[in-house]
Each structure stands twice: as structure tokens, then as C-alpha cells.
Design a protein around this motif. Sequence first.
Motif, mmCIF file in Angstrom:
data_model
loop_
_atom_site.group_PDB
_atom_site.id
_atom_site.type_symbol
_atom_site.label_atom_id
_atom_site.label_comp_id
_atom_site.label_asym_id
_atom_site.label_seq_id
_atom_site.Cartn_x
_atom_site.Cartn_y
_atom_site.Cartn_z
ATOM 1 N N GLY A 6 0.820 -1.208 0.000
ATOM 2 C CA GLY A 6 0.000 0.000 0.000
ATOM 3 C C GLY A 6 0.849 1.251 0.000
ATOM 4 O O GLY A 6 0.546 2.224 -0.693
ATOM 5 N N LEU A 7 1.945 1.236 0.753
ATOM 6 C CA LEU A 7 2.858 2.378 0.780
ATOM 7 C C LEU A 7 3.535 2.566 -0.571
ATOM 8 O O LEU A 7 3.628 3.684 -1.079
ATOM 9 C CB LEU A 7 3.920 2.190 1.869
ATOM 10 C CG LEU A 7 4.987 3.277 1.959
ATOM 11 C CD1 LEU A 7 4.357 4.611 2.334
ATOM 12 C CD2 LEU A 7 6.063 2.886 2.939
ATOM 13 N N VAL A 8 3.987 1.481 -1.155
ATOM 14 C CA VAL A 8 4.629 1.561 -2.476
ATOM 15 C C VAL A 8 3.639 2.077 -3.510
ATOM 16 O O VAL A 8 3.988 2.882 -4.374
ATOM 17 C CB VAL A 8 5.220 0.194 -2.876
ATOM 18 C CG1 VAL A 8 5.668 0.197 -4.319
ATOM 19 C CG2 VAL A 8 6.391 -0.157 -1.966
ATOM 20 N N ALA A 9 2.402 1.640 -3.430
ATOM 21 C CA ALA A 9 1.380 2.082 -4.389
ATOM 22 C C ALA A 9 1.107 3.579 -4.263
ATOM 23 O O ALA A 9 0.841 4.240 -5.263
ATOM 24 C CB ALA A 9 0.101 1.296 -4.191
ATOM 25 N N THR A 10 1.208 4.120 -3.055
ATOM 26 C CA THR A 10 0.944 5.542 -2.888
ATOM 27 C C THR A 10 2.085 6.411 -3.422
ATOM 28 O O THR A 10 1.838 7.550 -3.803
ATOM 29 C CB THR A 10 0.695 5.903 -1.410
ATOM 30 O OG1 THR A 10 1.832 5.560 -0.638
ATOM 31 C CG2 THR A 10 -0.538 5.205 -0.886
ATOM 32 N N ILE A 11 3.309 5.890 -3.444
ATOM 33 C CA ILE A 11 4.434 6.689 -3.941
ATOM 34 C C ILE A 11 4.888 6.247 -5.334
ATOM 35 O O ILE A 11 5.980 6.590 -5.774
ATOM 36 C CB ILE A 11 5.622 6.657 -2.956
ATOM 37 C CG1 ILE A 11 6.148 5.242 -2.767
ATOM 38 C CG2 ILE A 11 5.260 7.305 -1.647
ATOM 39 C CD1 ILE A 11 7.464 5.172 -2.033
ATOM 40 N N LEU A 12 4.039 5.521 -6.031
ATOM 41 C CA LEU A 12 4.394 4.999 -7.345
ATOM 42 C C LEU A 12 4.781 6.076 -8.360
ATOM 43 O O LEU A 12 5.715 5.870 -9.132
ATOM 44 C CB LEU A 12 3.280 4.112 -7.877
ATOM 45 C CG LEU A 12 3.672 3.076 -8.899
ATOM 46 C CD1 LEU A 12 4.818 2.206 -8.402
ATOM 47 C CD2 LEU A 12 2.492 2.204 -9.253
ATOM 48 N N PRO A 13 4.125 7.236 -8.409
ATOM 49 C CA PRO A 13 4.578 8.257 -9.351
ATOM 50 C C PRO A 13 6.022 8.706 -9.108
ATOM 51 O O PRO A 13 6.781 8.916 -10.058
ATOM 52 C CB PRO A 13 3.601 9.407 -9.132
ATOM 53 C CG PRO A 13 2.368 8.755 -8.632
ATOM 54 C CD PRO A 13 2.857 7.609 -7.795
ATOM 55 N N LEU A 14 6.416 8.819 -7.866
ATOM 56 C CA LEU A 14 7.798 9.210 -7.567
ATOM 57 C C LEU A 14 8.780 8.098 -7.923
ATOM 58 O O LEU A 14 9.864 8.366 -8.441
ATOM 59 C CB LEU A 14 7.948 9.585 -6.090
ATOM 60 C CG LEU A 14 7.314 10.899 -5.679
ATOM 61 C CD1 LEU A 14 7.407 11.073 -4.176
ATOM 62 C CD2 LEU A 14 7.947 12.061 -6.397
ATOM 63 N N VAL A 15 8.398 6.865 -7.661
ATOM 64 C CA VAL A 15 9.250 5.730 -8.019
ATOM 65 C C VAL A 15 9.450 5.689 -9.528
ATOM 66 O O VAL A 15 10.572 5.536 -10.017
ATOM 67 C CB VAL A 15 8.651 4.399 -7.498
ATOM 68 C CG1 VAL A 15 9.410 3.211 -8.034
ATOM 69 C CG2 VAL A 15 8.636 4.382 -5.983
ATOM 70 N N PHE A 16 8.377 5.852 -10.287
ATOM 71 C CA PHE A 16 8.464 5.851 -11.746
ATOM 72 C C PHE A 16 9.341 6.999 -12.234
ATOM 73 O O PHE A 16 10.176 6.823 -13.132
ATOM 74 C CB PHE A 16 7.068 5.960 -12.356
ATOM 75 C CG PHE A 16 7.077 6.051 -13.851
ATOM 76 C CD1 PHE A 16 7.306 4.921 -14.617
ATOM 77 C CD2 PHE A 16 6.868 7.254 -14.494
ATOM 78 C CE1 PHE A 16 7.323 4.991 -16.003
ATOM 79 C CE2 PHE A 16 6.876 7.340 -15.868
ATOM 80 C CZ PHE A 16 7.100 6.208 -16.628
ATOM 81 N N ALA A 17 9.178 8.173 -11.644
ATOM 82 C CA ALA A 17 9.951 9.334 -12.076
ATOM 83 C C ALA A 17 11.444 9.116 -11.863
ATOM 84 O O ALA A 17 12.248 9.369 -12.770
ATOM 85 C CB ALA A 17 9.489 10.580 -11.325
ATOM 86 N N PHE A 18 11.824 8.643 -10.681
ATOM 87 C CA PHE A 18 13.248 8.499 -10.382
ATOM 88 C C PHE A 18 13.858 7.229 -10.974
ATOM 89 O O PHE A 18 15.050 7.190 -11.240
ATOM 90 C CB PHE A 18 13.485 8.557 -8.876
ATOM 91 C CG PHE A 18 13.356 9.946 -8.327
ATOM 92 C CD1 PHE A 18 14.298 10.908 -8.618
ATOM 93 C CD2 PHE A 18 12.282 10.307 -7.542
ATOM 94 C CE1 PHE A 18 14.184 12.193 -8.137
ATOM 95 C CE2 PHE A 18 12.145 11.587 -7.052
ATOM 96 C CZ PHE A 18 13.105 12.539 -7.354
ATOM 97 N N ALA A 19 13.054 6.210 -11.192
ATOM 98 C CA ALA A 19 13.592 4.961 -11.734
ATOM 99 C C ALA A 19 13.560 4.919 -13.257
ATOM 100 O O ALA A 19 14.330 4.167 -13.860
ATOM 101 C CB ALA A 19 12.817 3.770 -11.180
ATOM 102 N N PHE A 20 12.695 5.704 -13.900
ATOM 103 C CA PHE A 20 12.580 5.643 -15.354
ATOM 104 C C PHE A 20 12.826 7.001 -16.018
ATOM 105 O O PHE A 20 13.658 7.113 -16.911
ATOM 106 C CB PHE A 20 11.199 5.112 -15.747
ATOM 107 C CG PHE A 20 11.002 5.025 -17.234
ATOM 108 C CD1 PHE A 20 11.622 4.027 -17.962
ATOM 109 C CD2 PHE A 20 10.228 5.950 -17.909
ATOM 110 C CE1 PHE A 20 11.466 3.956 -19.341
ATOM 111 C CE2 PHE A 20 10.067 5.887 -19.273
ATOM 112 C CZ PHE A 20 10.684 4.887 -19.997
#
Length: 64
Positions: A6-20
Amino acid sequence: MERILGLVATILPLVFAFAFLVPVIDQGMQKTGLAAPFGLSTLGFALLIGGGWGFFAQIKGRWI
């Protein structure tokens, strides 16, 4: 485990931005020979643009 997902799902836009987005912007600028403005490195510029865009998507809930 459900809480972590649930925590990862809430910060998914930031993860996508920094990882891709950040690596794509950085490598694209390096391959095309574009220089970053204001004396920044291409990675620094990519972090500003990609991270800012991800932060916008995190806050607003949309990418555009």
C-alpha cells in the motif's frame, strides 16, 4: 506485507519518475549532446525535471 504494498502504491509516481524518467532524460541529453542550462550536469537537470514531474504527479494524481 499488505501495508508495504500500500505504501509503495501511494508513492508509485515518484518511483516511476526516479527509476525511469530521470535516466531516460539524462541519457537522452548525453546522446544528443544537449547541454544542461545554468551550468548543471545532465544528471542534475534530469533530477530536477523528472523529479519535479513526479512530484507534480504525486500531488495532483495525474501526469498532465
